[in-house]
Scaffold this active site. Structure first.
Site, PDB file in Angstrom:
ATOM      1  N   HIS A  36       0.813  -1.221   0.000  1.00 34.94           N
ATOM      2  CA  HIS A  36       0.000   0.000   0.000  1.00 34.94           C
ATOM      3  C   HIS A  36       0.849   1.274   0.000  1.00 34.94           C
ATOM      4  O   HIS A  36       0.409   2.309  -0.517  1.00 34.94           O
ATOM      5  CB  HIS A  36      -0.952  -0.017   1.213  1.00 34.94           C
ATOM      6  CG  HIS A  36      -2.054  -1.018   1.084  1.00 34.94           C
ATOM      7  ND1 HIS A  36      -3.185  -0.789   0.346  1.00 34.94           N
ATOM      8  CD2 HIS A  36      -2.180  -2.284   1.590  1.00 34.94           C
ATOM      9  CE1 HIS A  36      -3.989  -1.842   0.402  1.00 34.94           C
ATOM     10  NE2 HIS A  36      -3.399  -2.777   1.159  1.00 34.94           N
ATOM     11  N   GLU A  50      -8.550   5.658  -5.663  1.00 33.01           N
ATOM     12  CA  GLU A  50      -7.650   5.993  -6.775  1.00 33.01           C
ATOM     13  C   GLU A  50      -8.382   6.761  -7.857  1.00 33.01           C
ATOM     14  O   GLU A  50      -7.959   6.793  -9.013  1.00 33.01           O
ATOM     15  CB  GLU A  50      -7.016   4.728  -7.353  1.00 33.01           C
ATOM     16  CG  GLU A  50      -7.956   3.774  -8.054  1.00 33.01           C
ATOM     17  CD  GLU A  50      -8.640   2.779  -7.121  1.00 33.01           C
ATOM     18  OE1 GLU A  50      -9.213   1.810  -7.628  1.00 33.01           O
ATOM     19  OE2 GLU A  50      -8.590   2.966  -5.877  1.00 33.01           O
TER      20      GLU A  50
END
Length: 530
Positions: free
Chosen positions: A401, A431
Site C-alpha cells: 500500500h 484511486e
C-alpha cells in the site's frame, strides 16, 4: 552652623516616617534614593564648619557639590517615574541623561588649580568660587528646570482633580528647591561678603520641598501600590491598550501598544493613522463610519500590520460610559497572527486530501455547487473529468500500500503539471480523481483529457525510494456541458448529483471498453439533465 544640622535631622525624620508608613515599591525606592541625596547636602555643609582642617573642609565641599550633581540627576529620574516616561530609561541612549552630572562631579572633585573653589582666609568655611562653578551651576539648574517643564506639561494634560493636586504639590516642592538654590547663589556667591553670610538657605529649601513631596506621597498616594500595580498589570498584558478621553487625547497607554504607534500622554490619537495598514477599503470605510458617527457602539476591524511577515492585528474600540455619558474610549490591539494561521491551516486541512494535497471530495462538491450554477446561469460551458488509475489493486497487491500511495501522489503531480491554473483537481475516492474545467468548450475539454492520459501513460512512477519504476495508465470519463435547458437552476444539489452520475457512467464505459482511454461527450449532459 546648627541650622544645617537641624535640616539634616528633620530630613532624616521625614525619611524614617515615610519608610515605616508606606508599602515600599520600586517607585518608592527611587524617591528614597532622591531623599537620601537631599539629606547629604545639609550634612556636608555642617561637616565643613565643625573642622578647622582646610584639607578636610575641601573634601566636604567637594562631596556636597557632587551630591548636588547626583541630586539633580536623581530628580530627573524620579520625574520620569512619576510621569510614566520610564521607557526613556530603558533606551540604549539613557546614559546620556547622566553624563552632565558625572562630568560636573569629576570637575568638582578634581578642582584643577582651584578652578572650582578656593579658600577664603585660608579656610573653606567661607570660600571663593572659580569659573568651573559657573559651568556646574547651569547644569544643576538644568536638571531642575527640565523636570519642572515635564511636570508642568503633565499637569496641563491631567484631567482628574486628584492627579492635578498631586502634581501641583510636587511642582511647588521643586519650585521651592529651585528658588532657594538661586537665592543662595545670589546672596552667598554673587554678592559674597564674609560679614553677611546667610547660612542654610539651600538646606532649608531642600527640607521645605521634601515636606511637599511627602504630603503628596502620603495624602494623595502619589506612589500608591495600587496605582503601581495597576500600571504593572496593564504593561504585562500582551494586548495593546490605549485609553482616550472624550477629545481623543491619550490618558493611558501600555507597553504592548507602543510598537504599533508610539504616543505620549496628552497627545491626540488619530484613528486614520492606524488604518493605513492593509485592511480593505470597504471594511475601512465601514469601521470609520461607526467610529465617527456612532461612538457609543463597539467597532472592530482586522488589519495587516506588516506586509512582509503578514502580521494580523484585531483592532477594537469601545466607549467608556460614566453616568450614562461617554467620557472616553478604549482602544485595544490583539495580535491574531497565530490564530489566523491556525484557522487557515484548519481550513486547508478541511478541504484538502492529506496524502496528495489536492482538494477532497467534500470541498469539490461545495465548490461545484456554487461555481457550476454560475456557469449555468451565464450559459458558460464547463467540463468534468473523472479519472481512475487502471489495475490499481495489482499495484497494492504486488508492491504494497505504501507503493500504491506513491503512485497516487505521482499521478496527482503529473495531472497538476498538465492542467491549467484555473482548473481544479480533487481526490474523489481511493484511486479516483475528479477534475473541474471551468469555461471549457467540449472540444477543448477532450483535448485536455487526452493530454492528461498521454502524460501519465508516457511517464513512470518511482516507488520504494526509486527501487522500481512503474508505468501506469488511467481511464477517464468526460462530461462536457455547453447546452442549458430550462429548469436546471431549480435544484442545485440534484443537478450536481446528476452530473456526478453521468461522468461516472462515462468512466465506467471507458473501463468496459478496455481502459486507458477517454470516453464522454456533451451528449451525456443533453440526454439526462433537465
Amino acid at each position: 552652623m546648627w541650622l544645617d544640622l537641624y535640616m539634616f535631622f528633620l530630613l532624616f525624620v521625614l525619611f524614617a516616617y515615610l519608610f515605616v508608613s508606606v508599602t515600599v515599591t520600586n517607585l518608592h525606592k527611587s524617591y528614597f534614593y532622591f531623599h537620601f541625596l537631599m539629606m547629604l547636602w545639609p550634612l556636608f555643609q555642617f561637616a565643613i564648619k565643625i573642622t578647622e582642617n582646610p584639607a578636610i573642609q575641601l573634601v566636604y565641599v567637594k562631596l556636597a557639590f557632587v551630591d548636588l550633581s547626583l541630586l539633580g540627576a536623581g530628580w530627573l529620574v524620579f520625574t520620569f517615574f512619576l510621569t510614566g516616561h520610564t521607557a526613556l530609561l530603558r533606551n540604549k541612549k539613557a546614559f546620556l541623561f547622566f553624563i552632565p552630572a558625572l562630568l560636573t562631579s569629576a570637575g568638582v572633585f578634581v578642582n584643577y588649580r582651584g578652578m572650582f573653589v578656593q579658600p577664603f582666609d585660608g579656610a573653606y568655611i567661607n570660600r571663593y568660587y572659580g569659573p568651573l562653578f559657573w559651568i556646574v551651576i547651569p547644569v544643576l539648574l538644568g536638571y531642575l528646570l527640565v523636570p519642572l517643564f515635564i511636570l508642568a506639561k503633565t499637569f496641563a494634560s491631567a484631567q482628574a482633580p486628584r492627579t492635578k493636586r498631586k502634581i501641583k504639590l510636587v511642582l511647588i516642592g521643586i519650585v521651592v528647591l529651585l528658588a532657594s538654590a538661586v537665592f543662595d547663589i545670589f546672596i552667598n556667591v554673587i554678592y559674597f561678603s564674609s560679614a553677611m553670610i546667610v547660612p542654610g538657605l539651600t538646606s532649608l529649601g531642600i527640607f521645605v520641598s521634601a515636606i511637599f513631596f511627602v504630603i503628596a506621597i502620603r495624602r494623595y498616594k502619589m506612589l500608591d501600590i495600587v496605582t503601581i500595580a495597576h500600571q504593572d498589570v496593564i504593561d504585562t498584558i500582551a494586548d495593546g491598550i490605549l485609553v482616550l478621553d472624550e477629545h481623543e487625547r491619550v490618558m493611558e497607554i501600555n507597553r504592548s501598544f507602543r510598537p504599533y504607534l508610539d504616543l505620549r500622554l496628552g497627545e491626540r490619537f488619530v484613528i486614520e493613522s492606524f488604518l493605513k495598514f492593509s485592511c480593505g477599503e470597504p471594511q475601512r470605510e465601514q469601521f470609520l463610519q461607526t467610529y465617527r458617527e456612532e461612538p457609543l457602539r463597539t467597532a472592530r476591524i482586522d488589519i495587516i500590520a506588516e506586509e512582509a511577515d503578514r502580521r494580523y492585528i484585531s483592532l477594537q474600540t469601545a466607549p467608556i460610559i460614566l453616568n450614562k455619558v461617554r467620557v472616553g474610549r478604549i482602544v485595544t490591539l490583539q495580535d491574531i497572527t497565530e490564530v489566523r494561521r491556525l484557522v487557515n491551516d484548519l481550513e486547508r486541512l478541511a478541504v484538502t486530501d492529506s496524502l496528495t494535497g489536492c482538494y477532497n471530495r467534500h470541498y469539490l462538491t461545495q465548490h461545484l455547487e456554487s461555481d457550476i450554477m454560475l456557469h449555468v446561469r451565464g450559459h458558460r460551458p464547463f467540463a468534468i473529468l473523472l479519472l481512475d488509475i487502471d489495475f490499481f489493486k495489482r499495484i497494492n497487491d504486488q508492491f504494497g500500500h505504501l507503493a500504491g500511495d506513491e503512485v497516487i501522489v505521482w499521478t496527482v503531480d503529473t495531472i497538476r503539471r498538465t492542467i491549467r491554473q484555473t482548473d481544479s483537481i480533487a481526490r474523489f475516492g481511493g484511486e479516483e480523481f475528479m477534475i473541474y474545467l471551468p469555461d471549457t468548450a467540449p472540444t477543448e475539454a477532450a483535448i485536455l483529457a487526452e493530454r492528461i492520459k498521454a502524460s501519465i501513460e508516457t511517464g513512470q512512477a518511482a516507488v520504494e525510494n526509486g527501487a522500481y519504476r512503474l508505468s501506469i495508465t488511467v481511464s477517464i470519463g468526460l462530461l462536457s456541458v455547453d447546452t442549458f435547458e430550462g429548469g436546471l437552476q431549480s435544484n442545485p444539489n440534484g443537478y450536481i448529483t446528476q452530473l456526478f452520475t453521468l461522468v461516472d457512467e462515462a468512466l465506467y464505459q471507458a473501463k468496459k471498453n478496455g481502459r486507458n482511454q477517454v470516453v464522454g461527450s456533451a451528449a451525456f449532459a443533453k440526454r439526462s439533465i433537465s
